[in-house]
Write an enzyme that holds these catalytic residues in place. Structure first.
Site, PDB file in Angstrom:
ATOM      1  N   GLY A 165       0.788  -1.227   0.000  1.00 14.68           N
ATOM      2  CA  GLY A 165       0.000   0.000   0.000  1.00 14.68           C
ATOM      3  C   GLY A 165       0.817   1.274   0.000  1.00 14.68           C
ATOM      4  O   GLY A 165       0.270   2.374  -0.038  1.00 14.68           O
ATOM      5  N   GLU A 291      -0.398  -8.739  -7.799  1.00 17.02           N
ATOM      6  CA  GLU A 291       1.015  -8.944  -7.497  1.00 17.02           C
ATOM      7  C   GLU A 291       1.213 -10.321  -6.891  1.00 17.02           C
ATOM      8  O   GLU A 291       0.263 -10.986  -6.487  1.00 17.02           O
ATOM      9  CB  GLU A 291       1.544  -7.878  -6.523  1.00 17.02           C
ATOM     10  CG  GLU A 291       0.901  -7.908  -5.144  1.00 17.02           C
ATOM     11  CD  GLU A 291       1.445  -6.824  -4.228  1.00 17.02           C
ATOM     12  OE1 GLU A 291       2.404  -6.137  -4.607  1.00 17.02           O
ATOM     13  OE2 GLU A 291       0.912  -6.670  -3.122  1.00 17.02           O
ATOM     14  N   ARG A 295       7.239 -14.274  -0.233  1.00 16.95           N
ATOM     15  CA  ARG A 295       7.513 -14.508   1.190  1.00 16.95           C
ATOM     16  C   ARG A 295       6.295 -15.140   1.846  1.00 16.95           C
ATOM     17  O   ARG A 295       5.238 -15.297   1.225  1.00 16.95           O
ATOM     18  CB  ARG A 295       7.804 -13.179   1.882  1.00 16.95           C
ATOM     19  CG  ARG A 295       6.681 -12.148   1.701  1.00 16.95           C
ATOM     20  CD  ARG A 295       6.911 -10.885   2.478  1.00 16.95           C
ATOM     21  NE  ARG A 295       6.014  -9.818   2.099  1.00 16.95           N
ATOM     22  CZ  ARG A 295       4.757  -9.686   2.504  1.00 16.95           C
ATOM     23  NH1 ARG A 295       4.235 -10.601   3.301  1.00 16.95           N
ATOM     24  NH2 ARG A 295       4.017  -8.678   2.117  1.00 16.95           N
TER      25      ARG A 295
END
Length: 449
Positions: A165, A291, A295
């Site tokens: 963000g 996206e 991870r």
């Protein structure tokens, strides 16, 4: 399997990785800043190494200090958790050069994913639906204005080099776009070291749905079903759950299969291995790739509680070169789970509320799991993310998980600072949330104090 694992993180995720590693017979090393010296994750590890002063750049982002800690303790692997160096290809490459295994995807895959605009092009070529937008970063505001005319307003300006963000803002007309273009480039440079931004069509109230991926270094790749993360504030997730109410009880089966197929295609396009997450928006019957995160995600426990998989254990096994023995047909949904990020912040004005935890008494009960970074008497400092803990609650059904969550939150005693527990209770008691009618603008319109 590794003999010794250095955990390059802090707080609740460091504690969780430590517990899993010890359960697998792996010795552990914690690293810490001066601000965190008294926290539980430091004393629970087999060894602990000071990195430096409180600022993250001097401690948890200090690559040379982390590598020196690994070398001095004889660690043969590093788990980065999430945040900090978890998506830093330079760090992963440095680990490899030092003969230390990085528990995460190959650096090459991380580089392909890092530039969000290039990642869009890569997955689009693989047949994955993407949000309509520019293929490359925009050189100036004028180029953004021209592109917006063809895309159609409203548009979303996004930093190509980042995520979470940061460096993201919407514009509904040319005047707003000129303003947010400048804001996003400035924020992108400050946060990620580069100004590059691109624009996409802005969906005013989409659902945010993501798919958990697991892949090994032998060509095996599976998805571990979806999570919904639509309850957000300023693009930051607040409550996550699995399954998404959009797909619960077999609803929209054709769309869910399309979602999983797209997620696998995206992961293959990046050459992905280890645990990762492919994120999508859902709007007007369509799904759109936004996206892929290289991870572990903060919200991974809701997937663990509803599939029975230990994602961190699989991260370690995959990094050690083991084959993924879980087949796609083995991944089954069991019940429902919700996760609540417990923050040290005012639940109405959302101002940070650092200070000592004079009383810290977490709830217990059927289906209740707590991943906590703190204990009673510890101090929440203003140096890092204000998350104190993650409360994860499961049940046989979403309705049961919600009722158990309400009871758990009501019994979570924290004194000395303000927390967002009242916000979570407002969300759970809102009839729109209970009906599963979610979108990313939920908190703009519902669960008001």
């Amino acid at each position: 399997m590794f003999k010794k694992l250095l955990i390059a993180n802090r707080g609740e995720i460091s504690r969780r990785i430590n517990a899993v590693a010890k359960g697998m017979g792996i010795a552990t090393v914690a690293v810490y800043s001066d601000a965190d010296a008294e926290l539980p994750f430091v004393r629970e590890a087999d060894e602990a190494v000071r990195l430096g002063p409180a600022p993250a750049k001097d401690s948890y982002l200090n690559i040379s200090a982390i590598l020196e800690a690994a070398k001095s303790t004889g660690a043969d692997a590093v788990h980065p958790g999430y945040g900090f160096v978890s998506e830093n290809a330079e760090f992963a490459t440095a680990c490899k050069a030092a003969g230390i295994t990085f528990v995460g995807p190959p650096p090459e895959a991380m580089l392909r994913m890092k530039d969000k605009s290039q990642a869009r092009k890569l997955v689009a070529a693989a047949g994955v639906p993407v949000v309509p937008g520019t293929e490359d970063v925009l050189p100036d505001a004028q180029a953004a204005l021209v592109a917006a005319e063809s895309i159609g307003y409203p548009v979303l300006c996004k930093a190509a080099g980042g995520g979470g963000g940061i460096g993201m803002a919407a514009a509904s007309n040319p005047a707003e776009l000129e303003k947010v273009y400048r804001q996003c480039t400035d924020r992108a440079k400050a946060a990620f070291g580069r100004e590059g931004v691109y624009i996409e069509r802005y969906f005013p109230a989409p659902r945010h749905i993501e798919v958990q991926i697991l892949g090994d270094h032998h060509g095996n790749l599976i998805h571990c079903l979806e999570r919904e993360c639509s309850i957000q504030r300023r693009h930051q997730k607040v409550v996550e759950e699995a399954p998404s109410p959009l797909f619960a009880d077999g609803r929209n089966a054709e769309l869910s299969q399309k979602l999983f197929t797209a997620a696998i295609a995206a992961a293959k396009a990046f050459g992905y291995a280890n645990a990762g997450t492919v994120e999508f928006l859902y709007s007007d019957g369509g799904i759109y790739f936004i996206e892929m995160n290289a991870r572990l995600q903060v919200e991974h426990p809701v997937t663990e509680l509803t599939t029975g998989l230990d994602l961190i254990a699989w991260q370690l096994r995959i990094a050690a070169g083991e084959k993924l023995t879980v087949k796609q047909e083995d991944v089954k949904r069991r019940g429902a789970a919700l996760e609540f990020r417990i923050y040290a912040e005012d639940p109405v004005k959302f101002f940070p509320s650092p200070g000592p935890l004079k009383v810290y008494q977490p709830p217990t009960g059927e289906g209740v799991r707590l991943d906590s970074g703190y204990a009673e008497g510890n101090t929440v400092t203003p140096n890092y993310d204000p998350m104190i803990a993650k409360l994860i609650v499961s049940g046989a059904t979403r309705a049961e998980a919600i009722e158990r969550s309400i009871a758990a939150l009501q019994n979570f005693r924290i004194e000395g600072i303000k927390t967002n527990i009242p916000l979570h209770l407002r969300i759970l008691q809102d009839p729109v949330f209970r009906a599963g009618d979610l979108n990313t603008r939920f908190l703009d319109n519902y669960a008001k104090p």
